[in-house]
Design an enzyme around this catalytic site. Sequence first.
Site, PDB file in Angstrom:
ATOM      1  N   SER A  75       0.700  -1.101   0.012  1.00 16.22           N
ATOM      2  CA  SER A  75      -0.079   0.003  -0.033  1.00 16.22           C
ATOM      3  C   SER A  75       0.804   1.202  -0.072  1.00 16.22           C
ATOM      4  CB  SER A  75      -0.874  -0.053   1.382  1.00 16.22           C
ATOM      5  OG  SER A  75      -0.090   0.369   2.170  1.00 16.22           O
ATOM      6  N   LYS A  76       0.224   2.598  -0.130  1.00 16.37           N
ATOM      7  CA  LYS A  76       1.024   3.486  -0.261  1.00 16.37           C
ATOM      8  C   LYS A  76       1.588   3.942   1.043  1.00 16.37           C
ATOM      9  CE  LYS A  76      -0.199   8.410   0.106  1.00 16.37           C
ATOM     10  NZ  LYS A  76       0.605   8.523   1.237  1.00 16.37           N
ATOM     11  N   ARG A  77       1.056   3.345   2.304  1.00 18.10           N
ATOM     12  CA  ARG A  77       1.684   3.641   3.302  1.00 18.10           C
ATOM     13  C   ARG A  77       2.773   2.717   3.804  1.00 18.10           C
ATOM     14  NH1 ARG A  77      -2.873   1.632   6.310  1.00 18.10           N
ATOM     15  NH2 ARG A  77      -4.294   3.027   5.228  1.00 18.10           N
TER      16      ARG A  77
END
Length: 514
Positions: A266-268
């Site tokens: 994910s972007k995280r």
Amino acid sequence: MSIEKAVRVRFAPSPTGPLHIGGVRTALYNYLLARKLSGTLILRIEDTDQNRFVPGAEQYIIDSLKWVGIVVDEGPEQGGPYAPYRQSERKSMYAQYAYDLIENGWAYYAFDTEDELDQMRKRLEASKMQPAYDSVSRMGMRNSLTMPADEVKAKIAAADNYVIRIKLPRNKELRFFDLIRGWVLVNTSTMDDKVLLKSDGMPTYHLANVVDDYLMKISHVIRGEEWLPSAPLHVMLYRYLGWEESMPAFAHLPLLLKPEGHGKLSKRDGDRLGFPVFALPWKDPDTGETISSYSESGYYPEAVANMLALLGWHPSGNQELFSMEELIAEFSLERVSKSGAKFDLQKAFWFNHQYLQTKPLEEQYRLLKPLIDSKGYVATQEYIEKVILLMREKVQFAKEIIEEGYYFFVEPRAYDEEAIRKKWKPDTAQNVLGLSLAFGKLNENADAASFETIFKEYCESSSLKTGEMMQPLRLALSGAATGPPIWDMLTLIGRDSTIARMQTAAQKITATTK
Ligand code: GLU
């Protein structure tokens, strides 16, 4: 013998935000297959859900694909025989298929309010059952299967709010073939009667997606694994709409996993571990925040395409570096793996490093010139190309050639403290000065061999081991403990600047060691 269908594949993103690198990989695999089989790649924008529409996202998708070198044949920009390629412009096409399904007994009207749906879910949850609108629970709801026909008619005539749901059979085995996963078996009792047409007359993703794949004569649906749970419903739709004969082949790609190897990337994860998950910079239209990307981090698009191709697919041999043409020649869905592919940051660096070594110097010069200018460094193209040649083996990104190799343009700003501690002895300054005088005997354009000869002669005549002097010399020239081959470095920096730097270092470093 059956006549092979023309290969037509599509990438069908929803413009709900920046295209994730996993989406770029999906597009890439579609592209590789299309080119390999002399087929067509279609870009279809699935924007029926206006609530999730994000301005700029469609253009961002288009630009991201272009950046990695994916060429779309039919799409919103190119047009094509099945235009329009934006679902919002095809709105009027979908409803008729939902009504056809009702006509043939494969779908029904449902009039339940949000409240009623909520209560149904709560009821089912309380009795530990799946809270789904399905072949069992639908019989307790307000729809055209449970209500008297004249009431249904009246409601429709009064244009009362209704949706159209698919009517799935109870307890039927459903089997379909996935080119990556093999046979997939699902019991219809685990599926719910998904809404096909919403109360505003707009199709849901499922209806629009299947109708468009059919109308656009798609031969292969290649998409992320997150869509695998939707595939049985799509198979049922093909069947009910009478299109089973022309149903596309399915291929659900493995997930891109976090570097730790579990869970979807994910972007995280990108933020946490310091790598981009987007191809191009994205400016959030709400917050104005700009999210980092492969392009501005200095990755070459070819390196990103190469890396992505190998995240989930493996070639027949050990080769790792592939141009797009080679990928096309080598690609096949059979060698896409079933299990998720772990994102590996070191490998991403490695790919970029490899491409950096083979890029034409002229191209690298053009790429780096603005950075050099912005720092106020002055040098000829010939000089800069020599710096590139010396530095690129040591770095992963082109900009590091200039950042780490700044000392090719200006005197060192600082000297590596640890190297000073280890290698700068009380008499080193004296010897550095002595050596600088010896270099003074060289002519202005001395070559690497001449510098080396003088160095050796000096060490010998001063009873020094060459090893003792090598590191101080490097420190004096660059401030760094490591770098390109020293004699090449000296040659490039030149006799006069070399001597000046040695004298400065003798003074400055000695001052710090006192
Ligand atoms: N619109 C879906 C998405 O956003 C498409 C899935 C598919 O390829 O069927 O990914």
